[in-house]
Scaffold this motif. Structure first.
Motif, mmCIF file in Angstrom:
data_model
loop_
_atom_site.group_PDB
_atom_site.id
_atom_site.type_symbol
_atom_site.label_atom_id
_atom_site.label_comp_id
_atom_site.label_asym_id
_atom_site.label_seq_id
_atom_site.Cartn_x
_atom_site.Cartn_y
_atom_site.Cartn_z
ATOM 1 N N LEU A 45 0.911 -1.095 0.044
ATOM 2 C CA LEU A 45 0.184 -0.020 -0.016
ATOM 3 C C LEU A 45 0.880 1.073 -0.052
ATOM 4 O O LEU A 45 0.369 2.428 -0.540
ATOM 5 C CB LEU A 45 -0.963 -0.151 1.332
ATOM 6 N N GLU A 46 1.732 1.229 0.714
ATOM 7 C CA GLU A 46 2.835 2.516 0.767
ATOM 8 C C GLU A 46 3.507 2.688 -0.631
ATOM 9 O O GLU A 46 3.537 3.639 -1.043
ATOM 10 C CB GLU A 46 3.887 2.230 1.660
ATOM 11 N N LEU A 47 3.677 1.450 -1.260
ATOM 12 C CA LEU A 47 4.395 1.795 -2.642
ATOM 13 C C LEU A 47 3.324 2.411 -3.557
ATOM 14 O O LEU A 47 3.706 3.015 -4.323
ATOM 15 C CB LEU A 47 4.931 0.437 -3.083
ATOM 16 N N LEU A 48 2.261 1.673 -3.402
ATOM 17 C CA LEU A 48 0.999 2.177 -4.289
ATOM 18 C C LEU A 48 0.837 3.917 -4.036
ATOM 19 O O LEU A 48 0.630 4.859 -5.107
ATOM 20 C CB LEU A 48 -0.191 1.564 -3.903
ATOM 21 N N ASN A 49 0.792 4.134 -2.752
ATOM 22 C CA ASN A 49 0.669 5.782 -2.294
ATOM 23 C C ASN A 49 1.947 6.565 -3.091
ATOM 24 O O ASN A 49 1.633 7.619 -3.532
ATOM 25 C CB ASN A 49 0.679 5.775 -0.888
ATOM 26 N N GLN A 50 3.084 5.996 -2.949
ATOM 27 C CA GLN A 50 4.435 6.771 -3.284
ATOM 28 C C GLN A 50 4.196 6.569 -5.129
ATOM 29 O O GLN A 50 4.272 7.918 -5.513
ATOM 30 C CB GLN A 50 5.657 5.836 -3.030
ATOM 31 N N THR A 51 3.455 5.769 -5.702
ATOM 32 C CA THR A 51 3.285 5.814 -7.155
ATOM 33 C C THR A 51 2.490 6.749 -7.544
ATOM 34 O O THR A 51 2.465 7.817 -8.423
ATOM 35 C CB THR A 51 3.070 4.507 -7.724
ATOM 36 N N ALA A 52 1.412 6.867 -6.655
ATOM 37 C CA ALA A 52 0.278 7.949 -6.788
ATOM 38 C C ALA A 52 0.888 9.415 -6.662
ATOM 39 O O ALA A 52 0.541 10.209 -7.450
ATOM 40 C CB ALA A 52 -1.027 7.635 -6.242
ATOM 41 N N ASP A 53 1.520 9.408 -5.699
ATOM 42 C CA ASP A 53 2.070 10.841 -5.213
ATOM 43 C C ASP A 53 2.964 11.264 -6.427
ATOM 44 O O ASP A 53 2.967 12.496 -7.055
ATOM 45 C CB ASP A 53 2.849 10.761 -4.144
ATOM 46 N N ASP A 54 3.719 10.317 -7.125
ATOM 47 C CA ASP A 54 4.613 10.699 -8.080
ATOM 48 C C ASP A 54 3.664 11.152 -9.524
ATOM 49 O O ASP A 54 4.278 11.967 -10.021
ATOM 50 C CB ASP A 54 5.637 9.633 -8.455
ATOM 51 N N ALA A 96 -6.201 7.637 1.366
ATOM 52 C CA ALA A 96 -7.473 7.102 2.491
ATOM 53 C C ALA A 96 -6.787 5.639 2.628
ATOM 54 O O ALA A 96 -7.348 4.993 3.632
ATOM 55 C CB ALA A 96 -8.524 7.278 1.523
ATOM 56 N N LEU A 97 -6.156 4.798 1.921
ATOM 57 C CA LEU A 97 -6.080 3.511 2.048
ATOM 58 C C LEU A 97 -4.858 3.425 3.033
ATOM 59 O O LEU A 97 -4.786 2.625 4.004
ATOM 60 C CB LEU A 97 -5.590 2.656 0.931
ATOM 61 N N THR A 98 -3.861 4.341 2.989
ATOM 62 C CA THR A 98 -2.582 4.210 3.874
ATOM 63 C C THR A 98 -2.609 5.047 5.058
ATOM 64 O O THR A 98 -1.929 5.044 6.239
ATOM 65 C CB THR A 98 -1.482 4.681 3.098
ATOM 66 N N HIS A 99 -3.723 6.087 5.100
ATOM 67 C CA HIS A 99 -3.812 6.938 6.346
ATOM 68 C C HIS A 99 -5.376 6.751 6.737
ATOM 69 O O HIS A 99 -5.937 7.689 6.684
ATOM 70 C CB HIS A 99 -3.291 8.161 6.066
ATOM 71 N N PRO A 100 -5.972 5.666 7.135
ATOM 72 C CA PRO A 100 -7.295 5.394 7.454
ATOM 73 C C PRO A 100 -7.547 6.491 8.724
ATOM 74 O O PRO A 100 -8.932 7.035 8.649
ATOM 75 C CB PRO A 100 -7.503 4.198 8.076
ATOM 76 N N ARG A 101 -6.991 7.025 9.697
ATOM 77 C CA ARG A 101 -7.211 7.822 10.937
ATOM 78 C C ARG A 101 -7.225 9.380 10.376
ATOM 79 O O ARG A 101 -7.938 9.963 10.738
ATOM 80 C CB ARG A 101 -6.247 7.425 11.983
#
Length: 289
Positions: A49-58, A133-138
């Motif tokens: 999930l963290e890798l997915l989030n980094q790719t989305a940020d890039d 939202a997936l990586t930071h649910p809170r």
């Protein structure tokens, strides 16, 4: 035959007291229903999930800088990473469907012959919020857009009070666009039932706004419900004032309160009866006897 009403009243109250105590005892004896805790995501899930989030940020940064080709390549990476992740304990089926649908729609935008930079930016912003939202649910980033939605609603209300239809149409379009950007993230983070309420209210208001009739009063009447639904989704404290307070963990408190109210009322009735005819009532025999 003569019976003393006071004796009957005291016996009745004593019986009621015993019943209330038995009811309280039953409530205490009942164990609260334990709900199964949702499964916690495994470490490998979190890493993916963290890798997915980094790719989305890039992808987001490249598109915002005008590098649409780089954004398209990152989007392809996202579509390849998503099927490799297990989503148990992370989001619901509705949330996963919202994520995959957003990726599919974004690929259509970037594969269009005439790619609009503005459409590309909106598309990647939607994905960026969803992966966060997936990586930071809170504390997801989409929570920060609460003030933006409130500004949209205030603009709509001002337009309705002024009965300015063009401004109302523009404000409604902006509000619906902001909701569309947040929608996948909402489905990932919140109960789908609450999202359905939001969708119904937004659709109703939009239909009324675009209607040929100027039904400003009907829209204004629905606005409090829309604001409350948004408050619930954004976990605003003031939203709890509209909700019923139910204490499932302490049913005995509710039992005792109800028992006290019943006893108070019956005691007052018994006191009134004891004062009638000196506390004695006559039981007449039937004429047929």
């Amino acid at each position: 035959m003569w019976l003393n009403n006071k004796v009957k009243t005291r016996s009745f109250i004593l019986t009621l007291l015993i019943s209330v105590q038995l009811l309280a005892g039953c409530s205490l004896g009942q164990k609260p229903v334990e709900q199964a805790a949702p499964p916690k995501p495994a470490q490998d899930q979190l890493q993916k999930l963290e890798l997915l989030n980094q790719t989305a940020d890039d992808m987001y940064k490249k598109v915002m800088q005008g590098d649409l080709a780089g954004g398209r390549a990152a989007l392809q990476q996202l579509s390849e990473q998503i099927p490799q992740i297990r989503y148990e304990g992370i989001t619901t089926l509705e949330g996963l469907n919202a994520l995959t649908t957003t990726i599919t729609q974004s690929k259509r935008v970037f594969n269009a012959v005439n790619l609009s930079p503005e459409e590309g930016q909106v598309s990647v912003a939607t994905i960026r919020l969803a992966t966060d939202a997936l990586t930071h649910p809170r504390e997801p980033m989409w929570i920060q857009h609460y003030r933006l939605l409130q500004d949209d609603l205030e603009q709509m209300e001002r337009s309705m009070h002024a009965q300015n239809k063009p401004e109302l149409l523009a404000a409604d379009a902006k509000f619906r666009q902001h909701i569309a950007v947040l929608h996948p993230s909402l489905l990932i983070s919140r109960d789908p039932i609450e999202i359905e309420k939001l969708d119904s209210l937004v659709l109703f208001i939009s239909d009324q706004v675009r209607s040929e009739q100027e039904l400003y009063k009907q829209i204004l009447n629905v606005m409090p419900s829309l604001r409350h639904t948004i408050d619930v989704l954004f976990l605003k404290k003031e939203a709890t004032a509209y909700l019923p307070i139910i204490d499932d963990h302490n049913p005995i408190l509710w039992t005792l309160v109800m028992g006290t109210i019943i006893l108070t009322v019956l005691s007052f009735v018994a006191w009134r009866l004891s004062k009638k005819d000196g506390g004695v009532i006559t039981i007449r025999k039937s004429l047929e006897e």
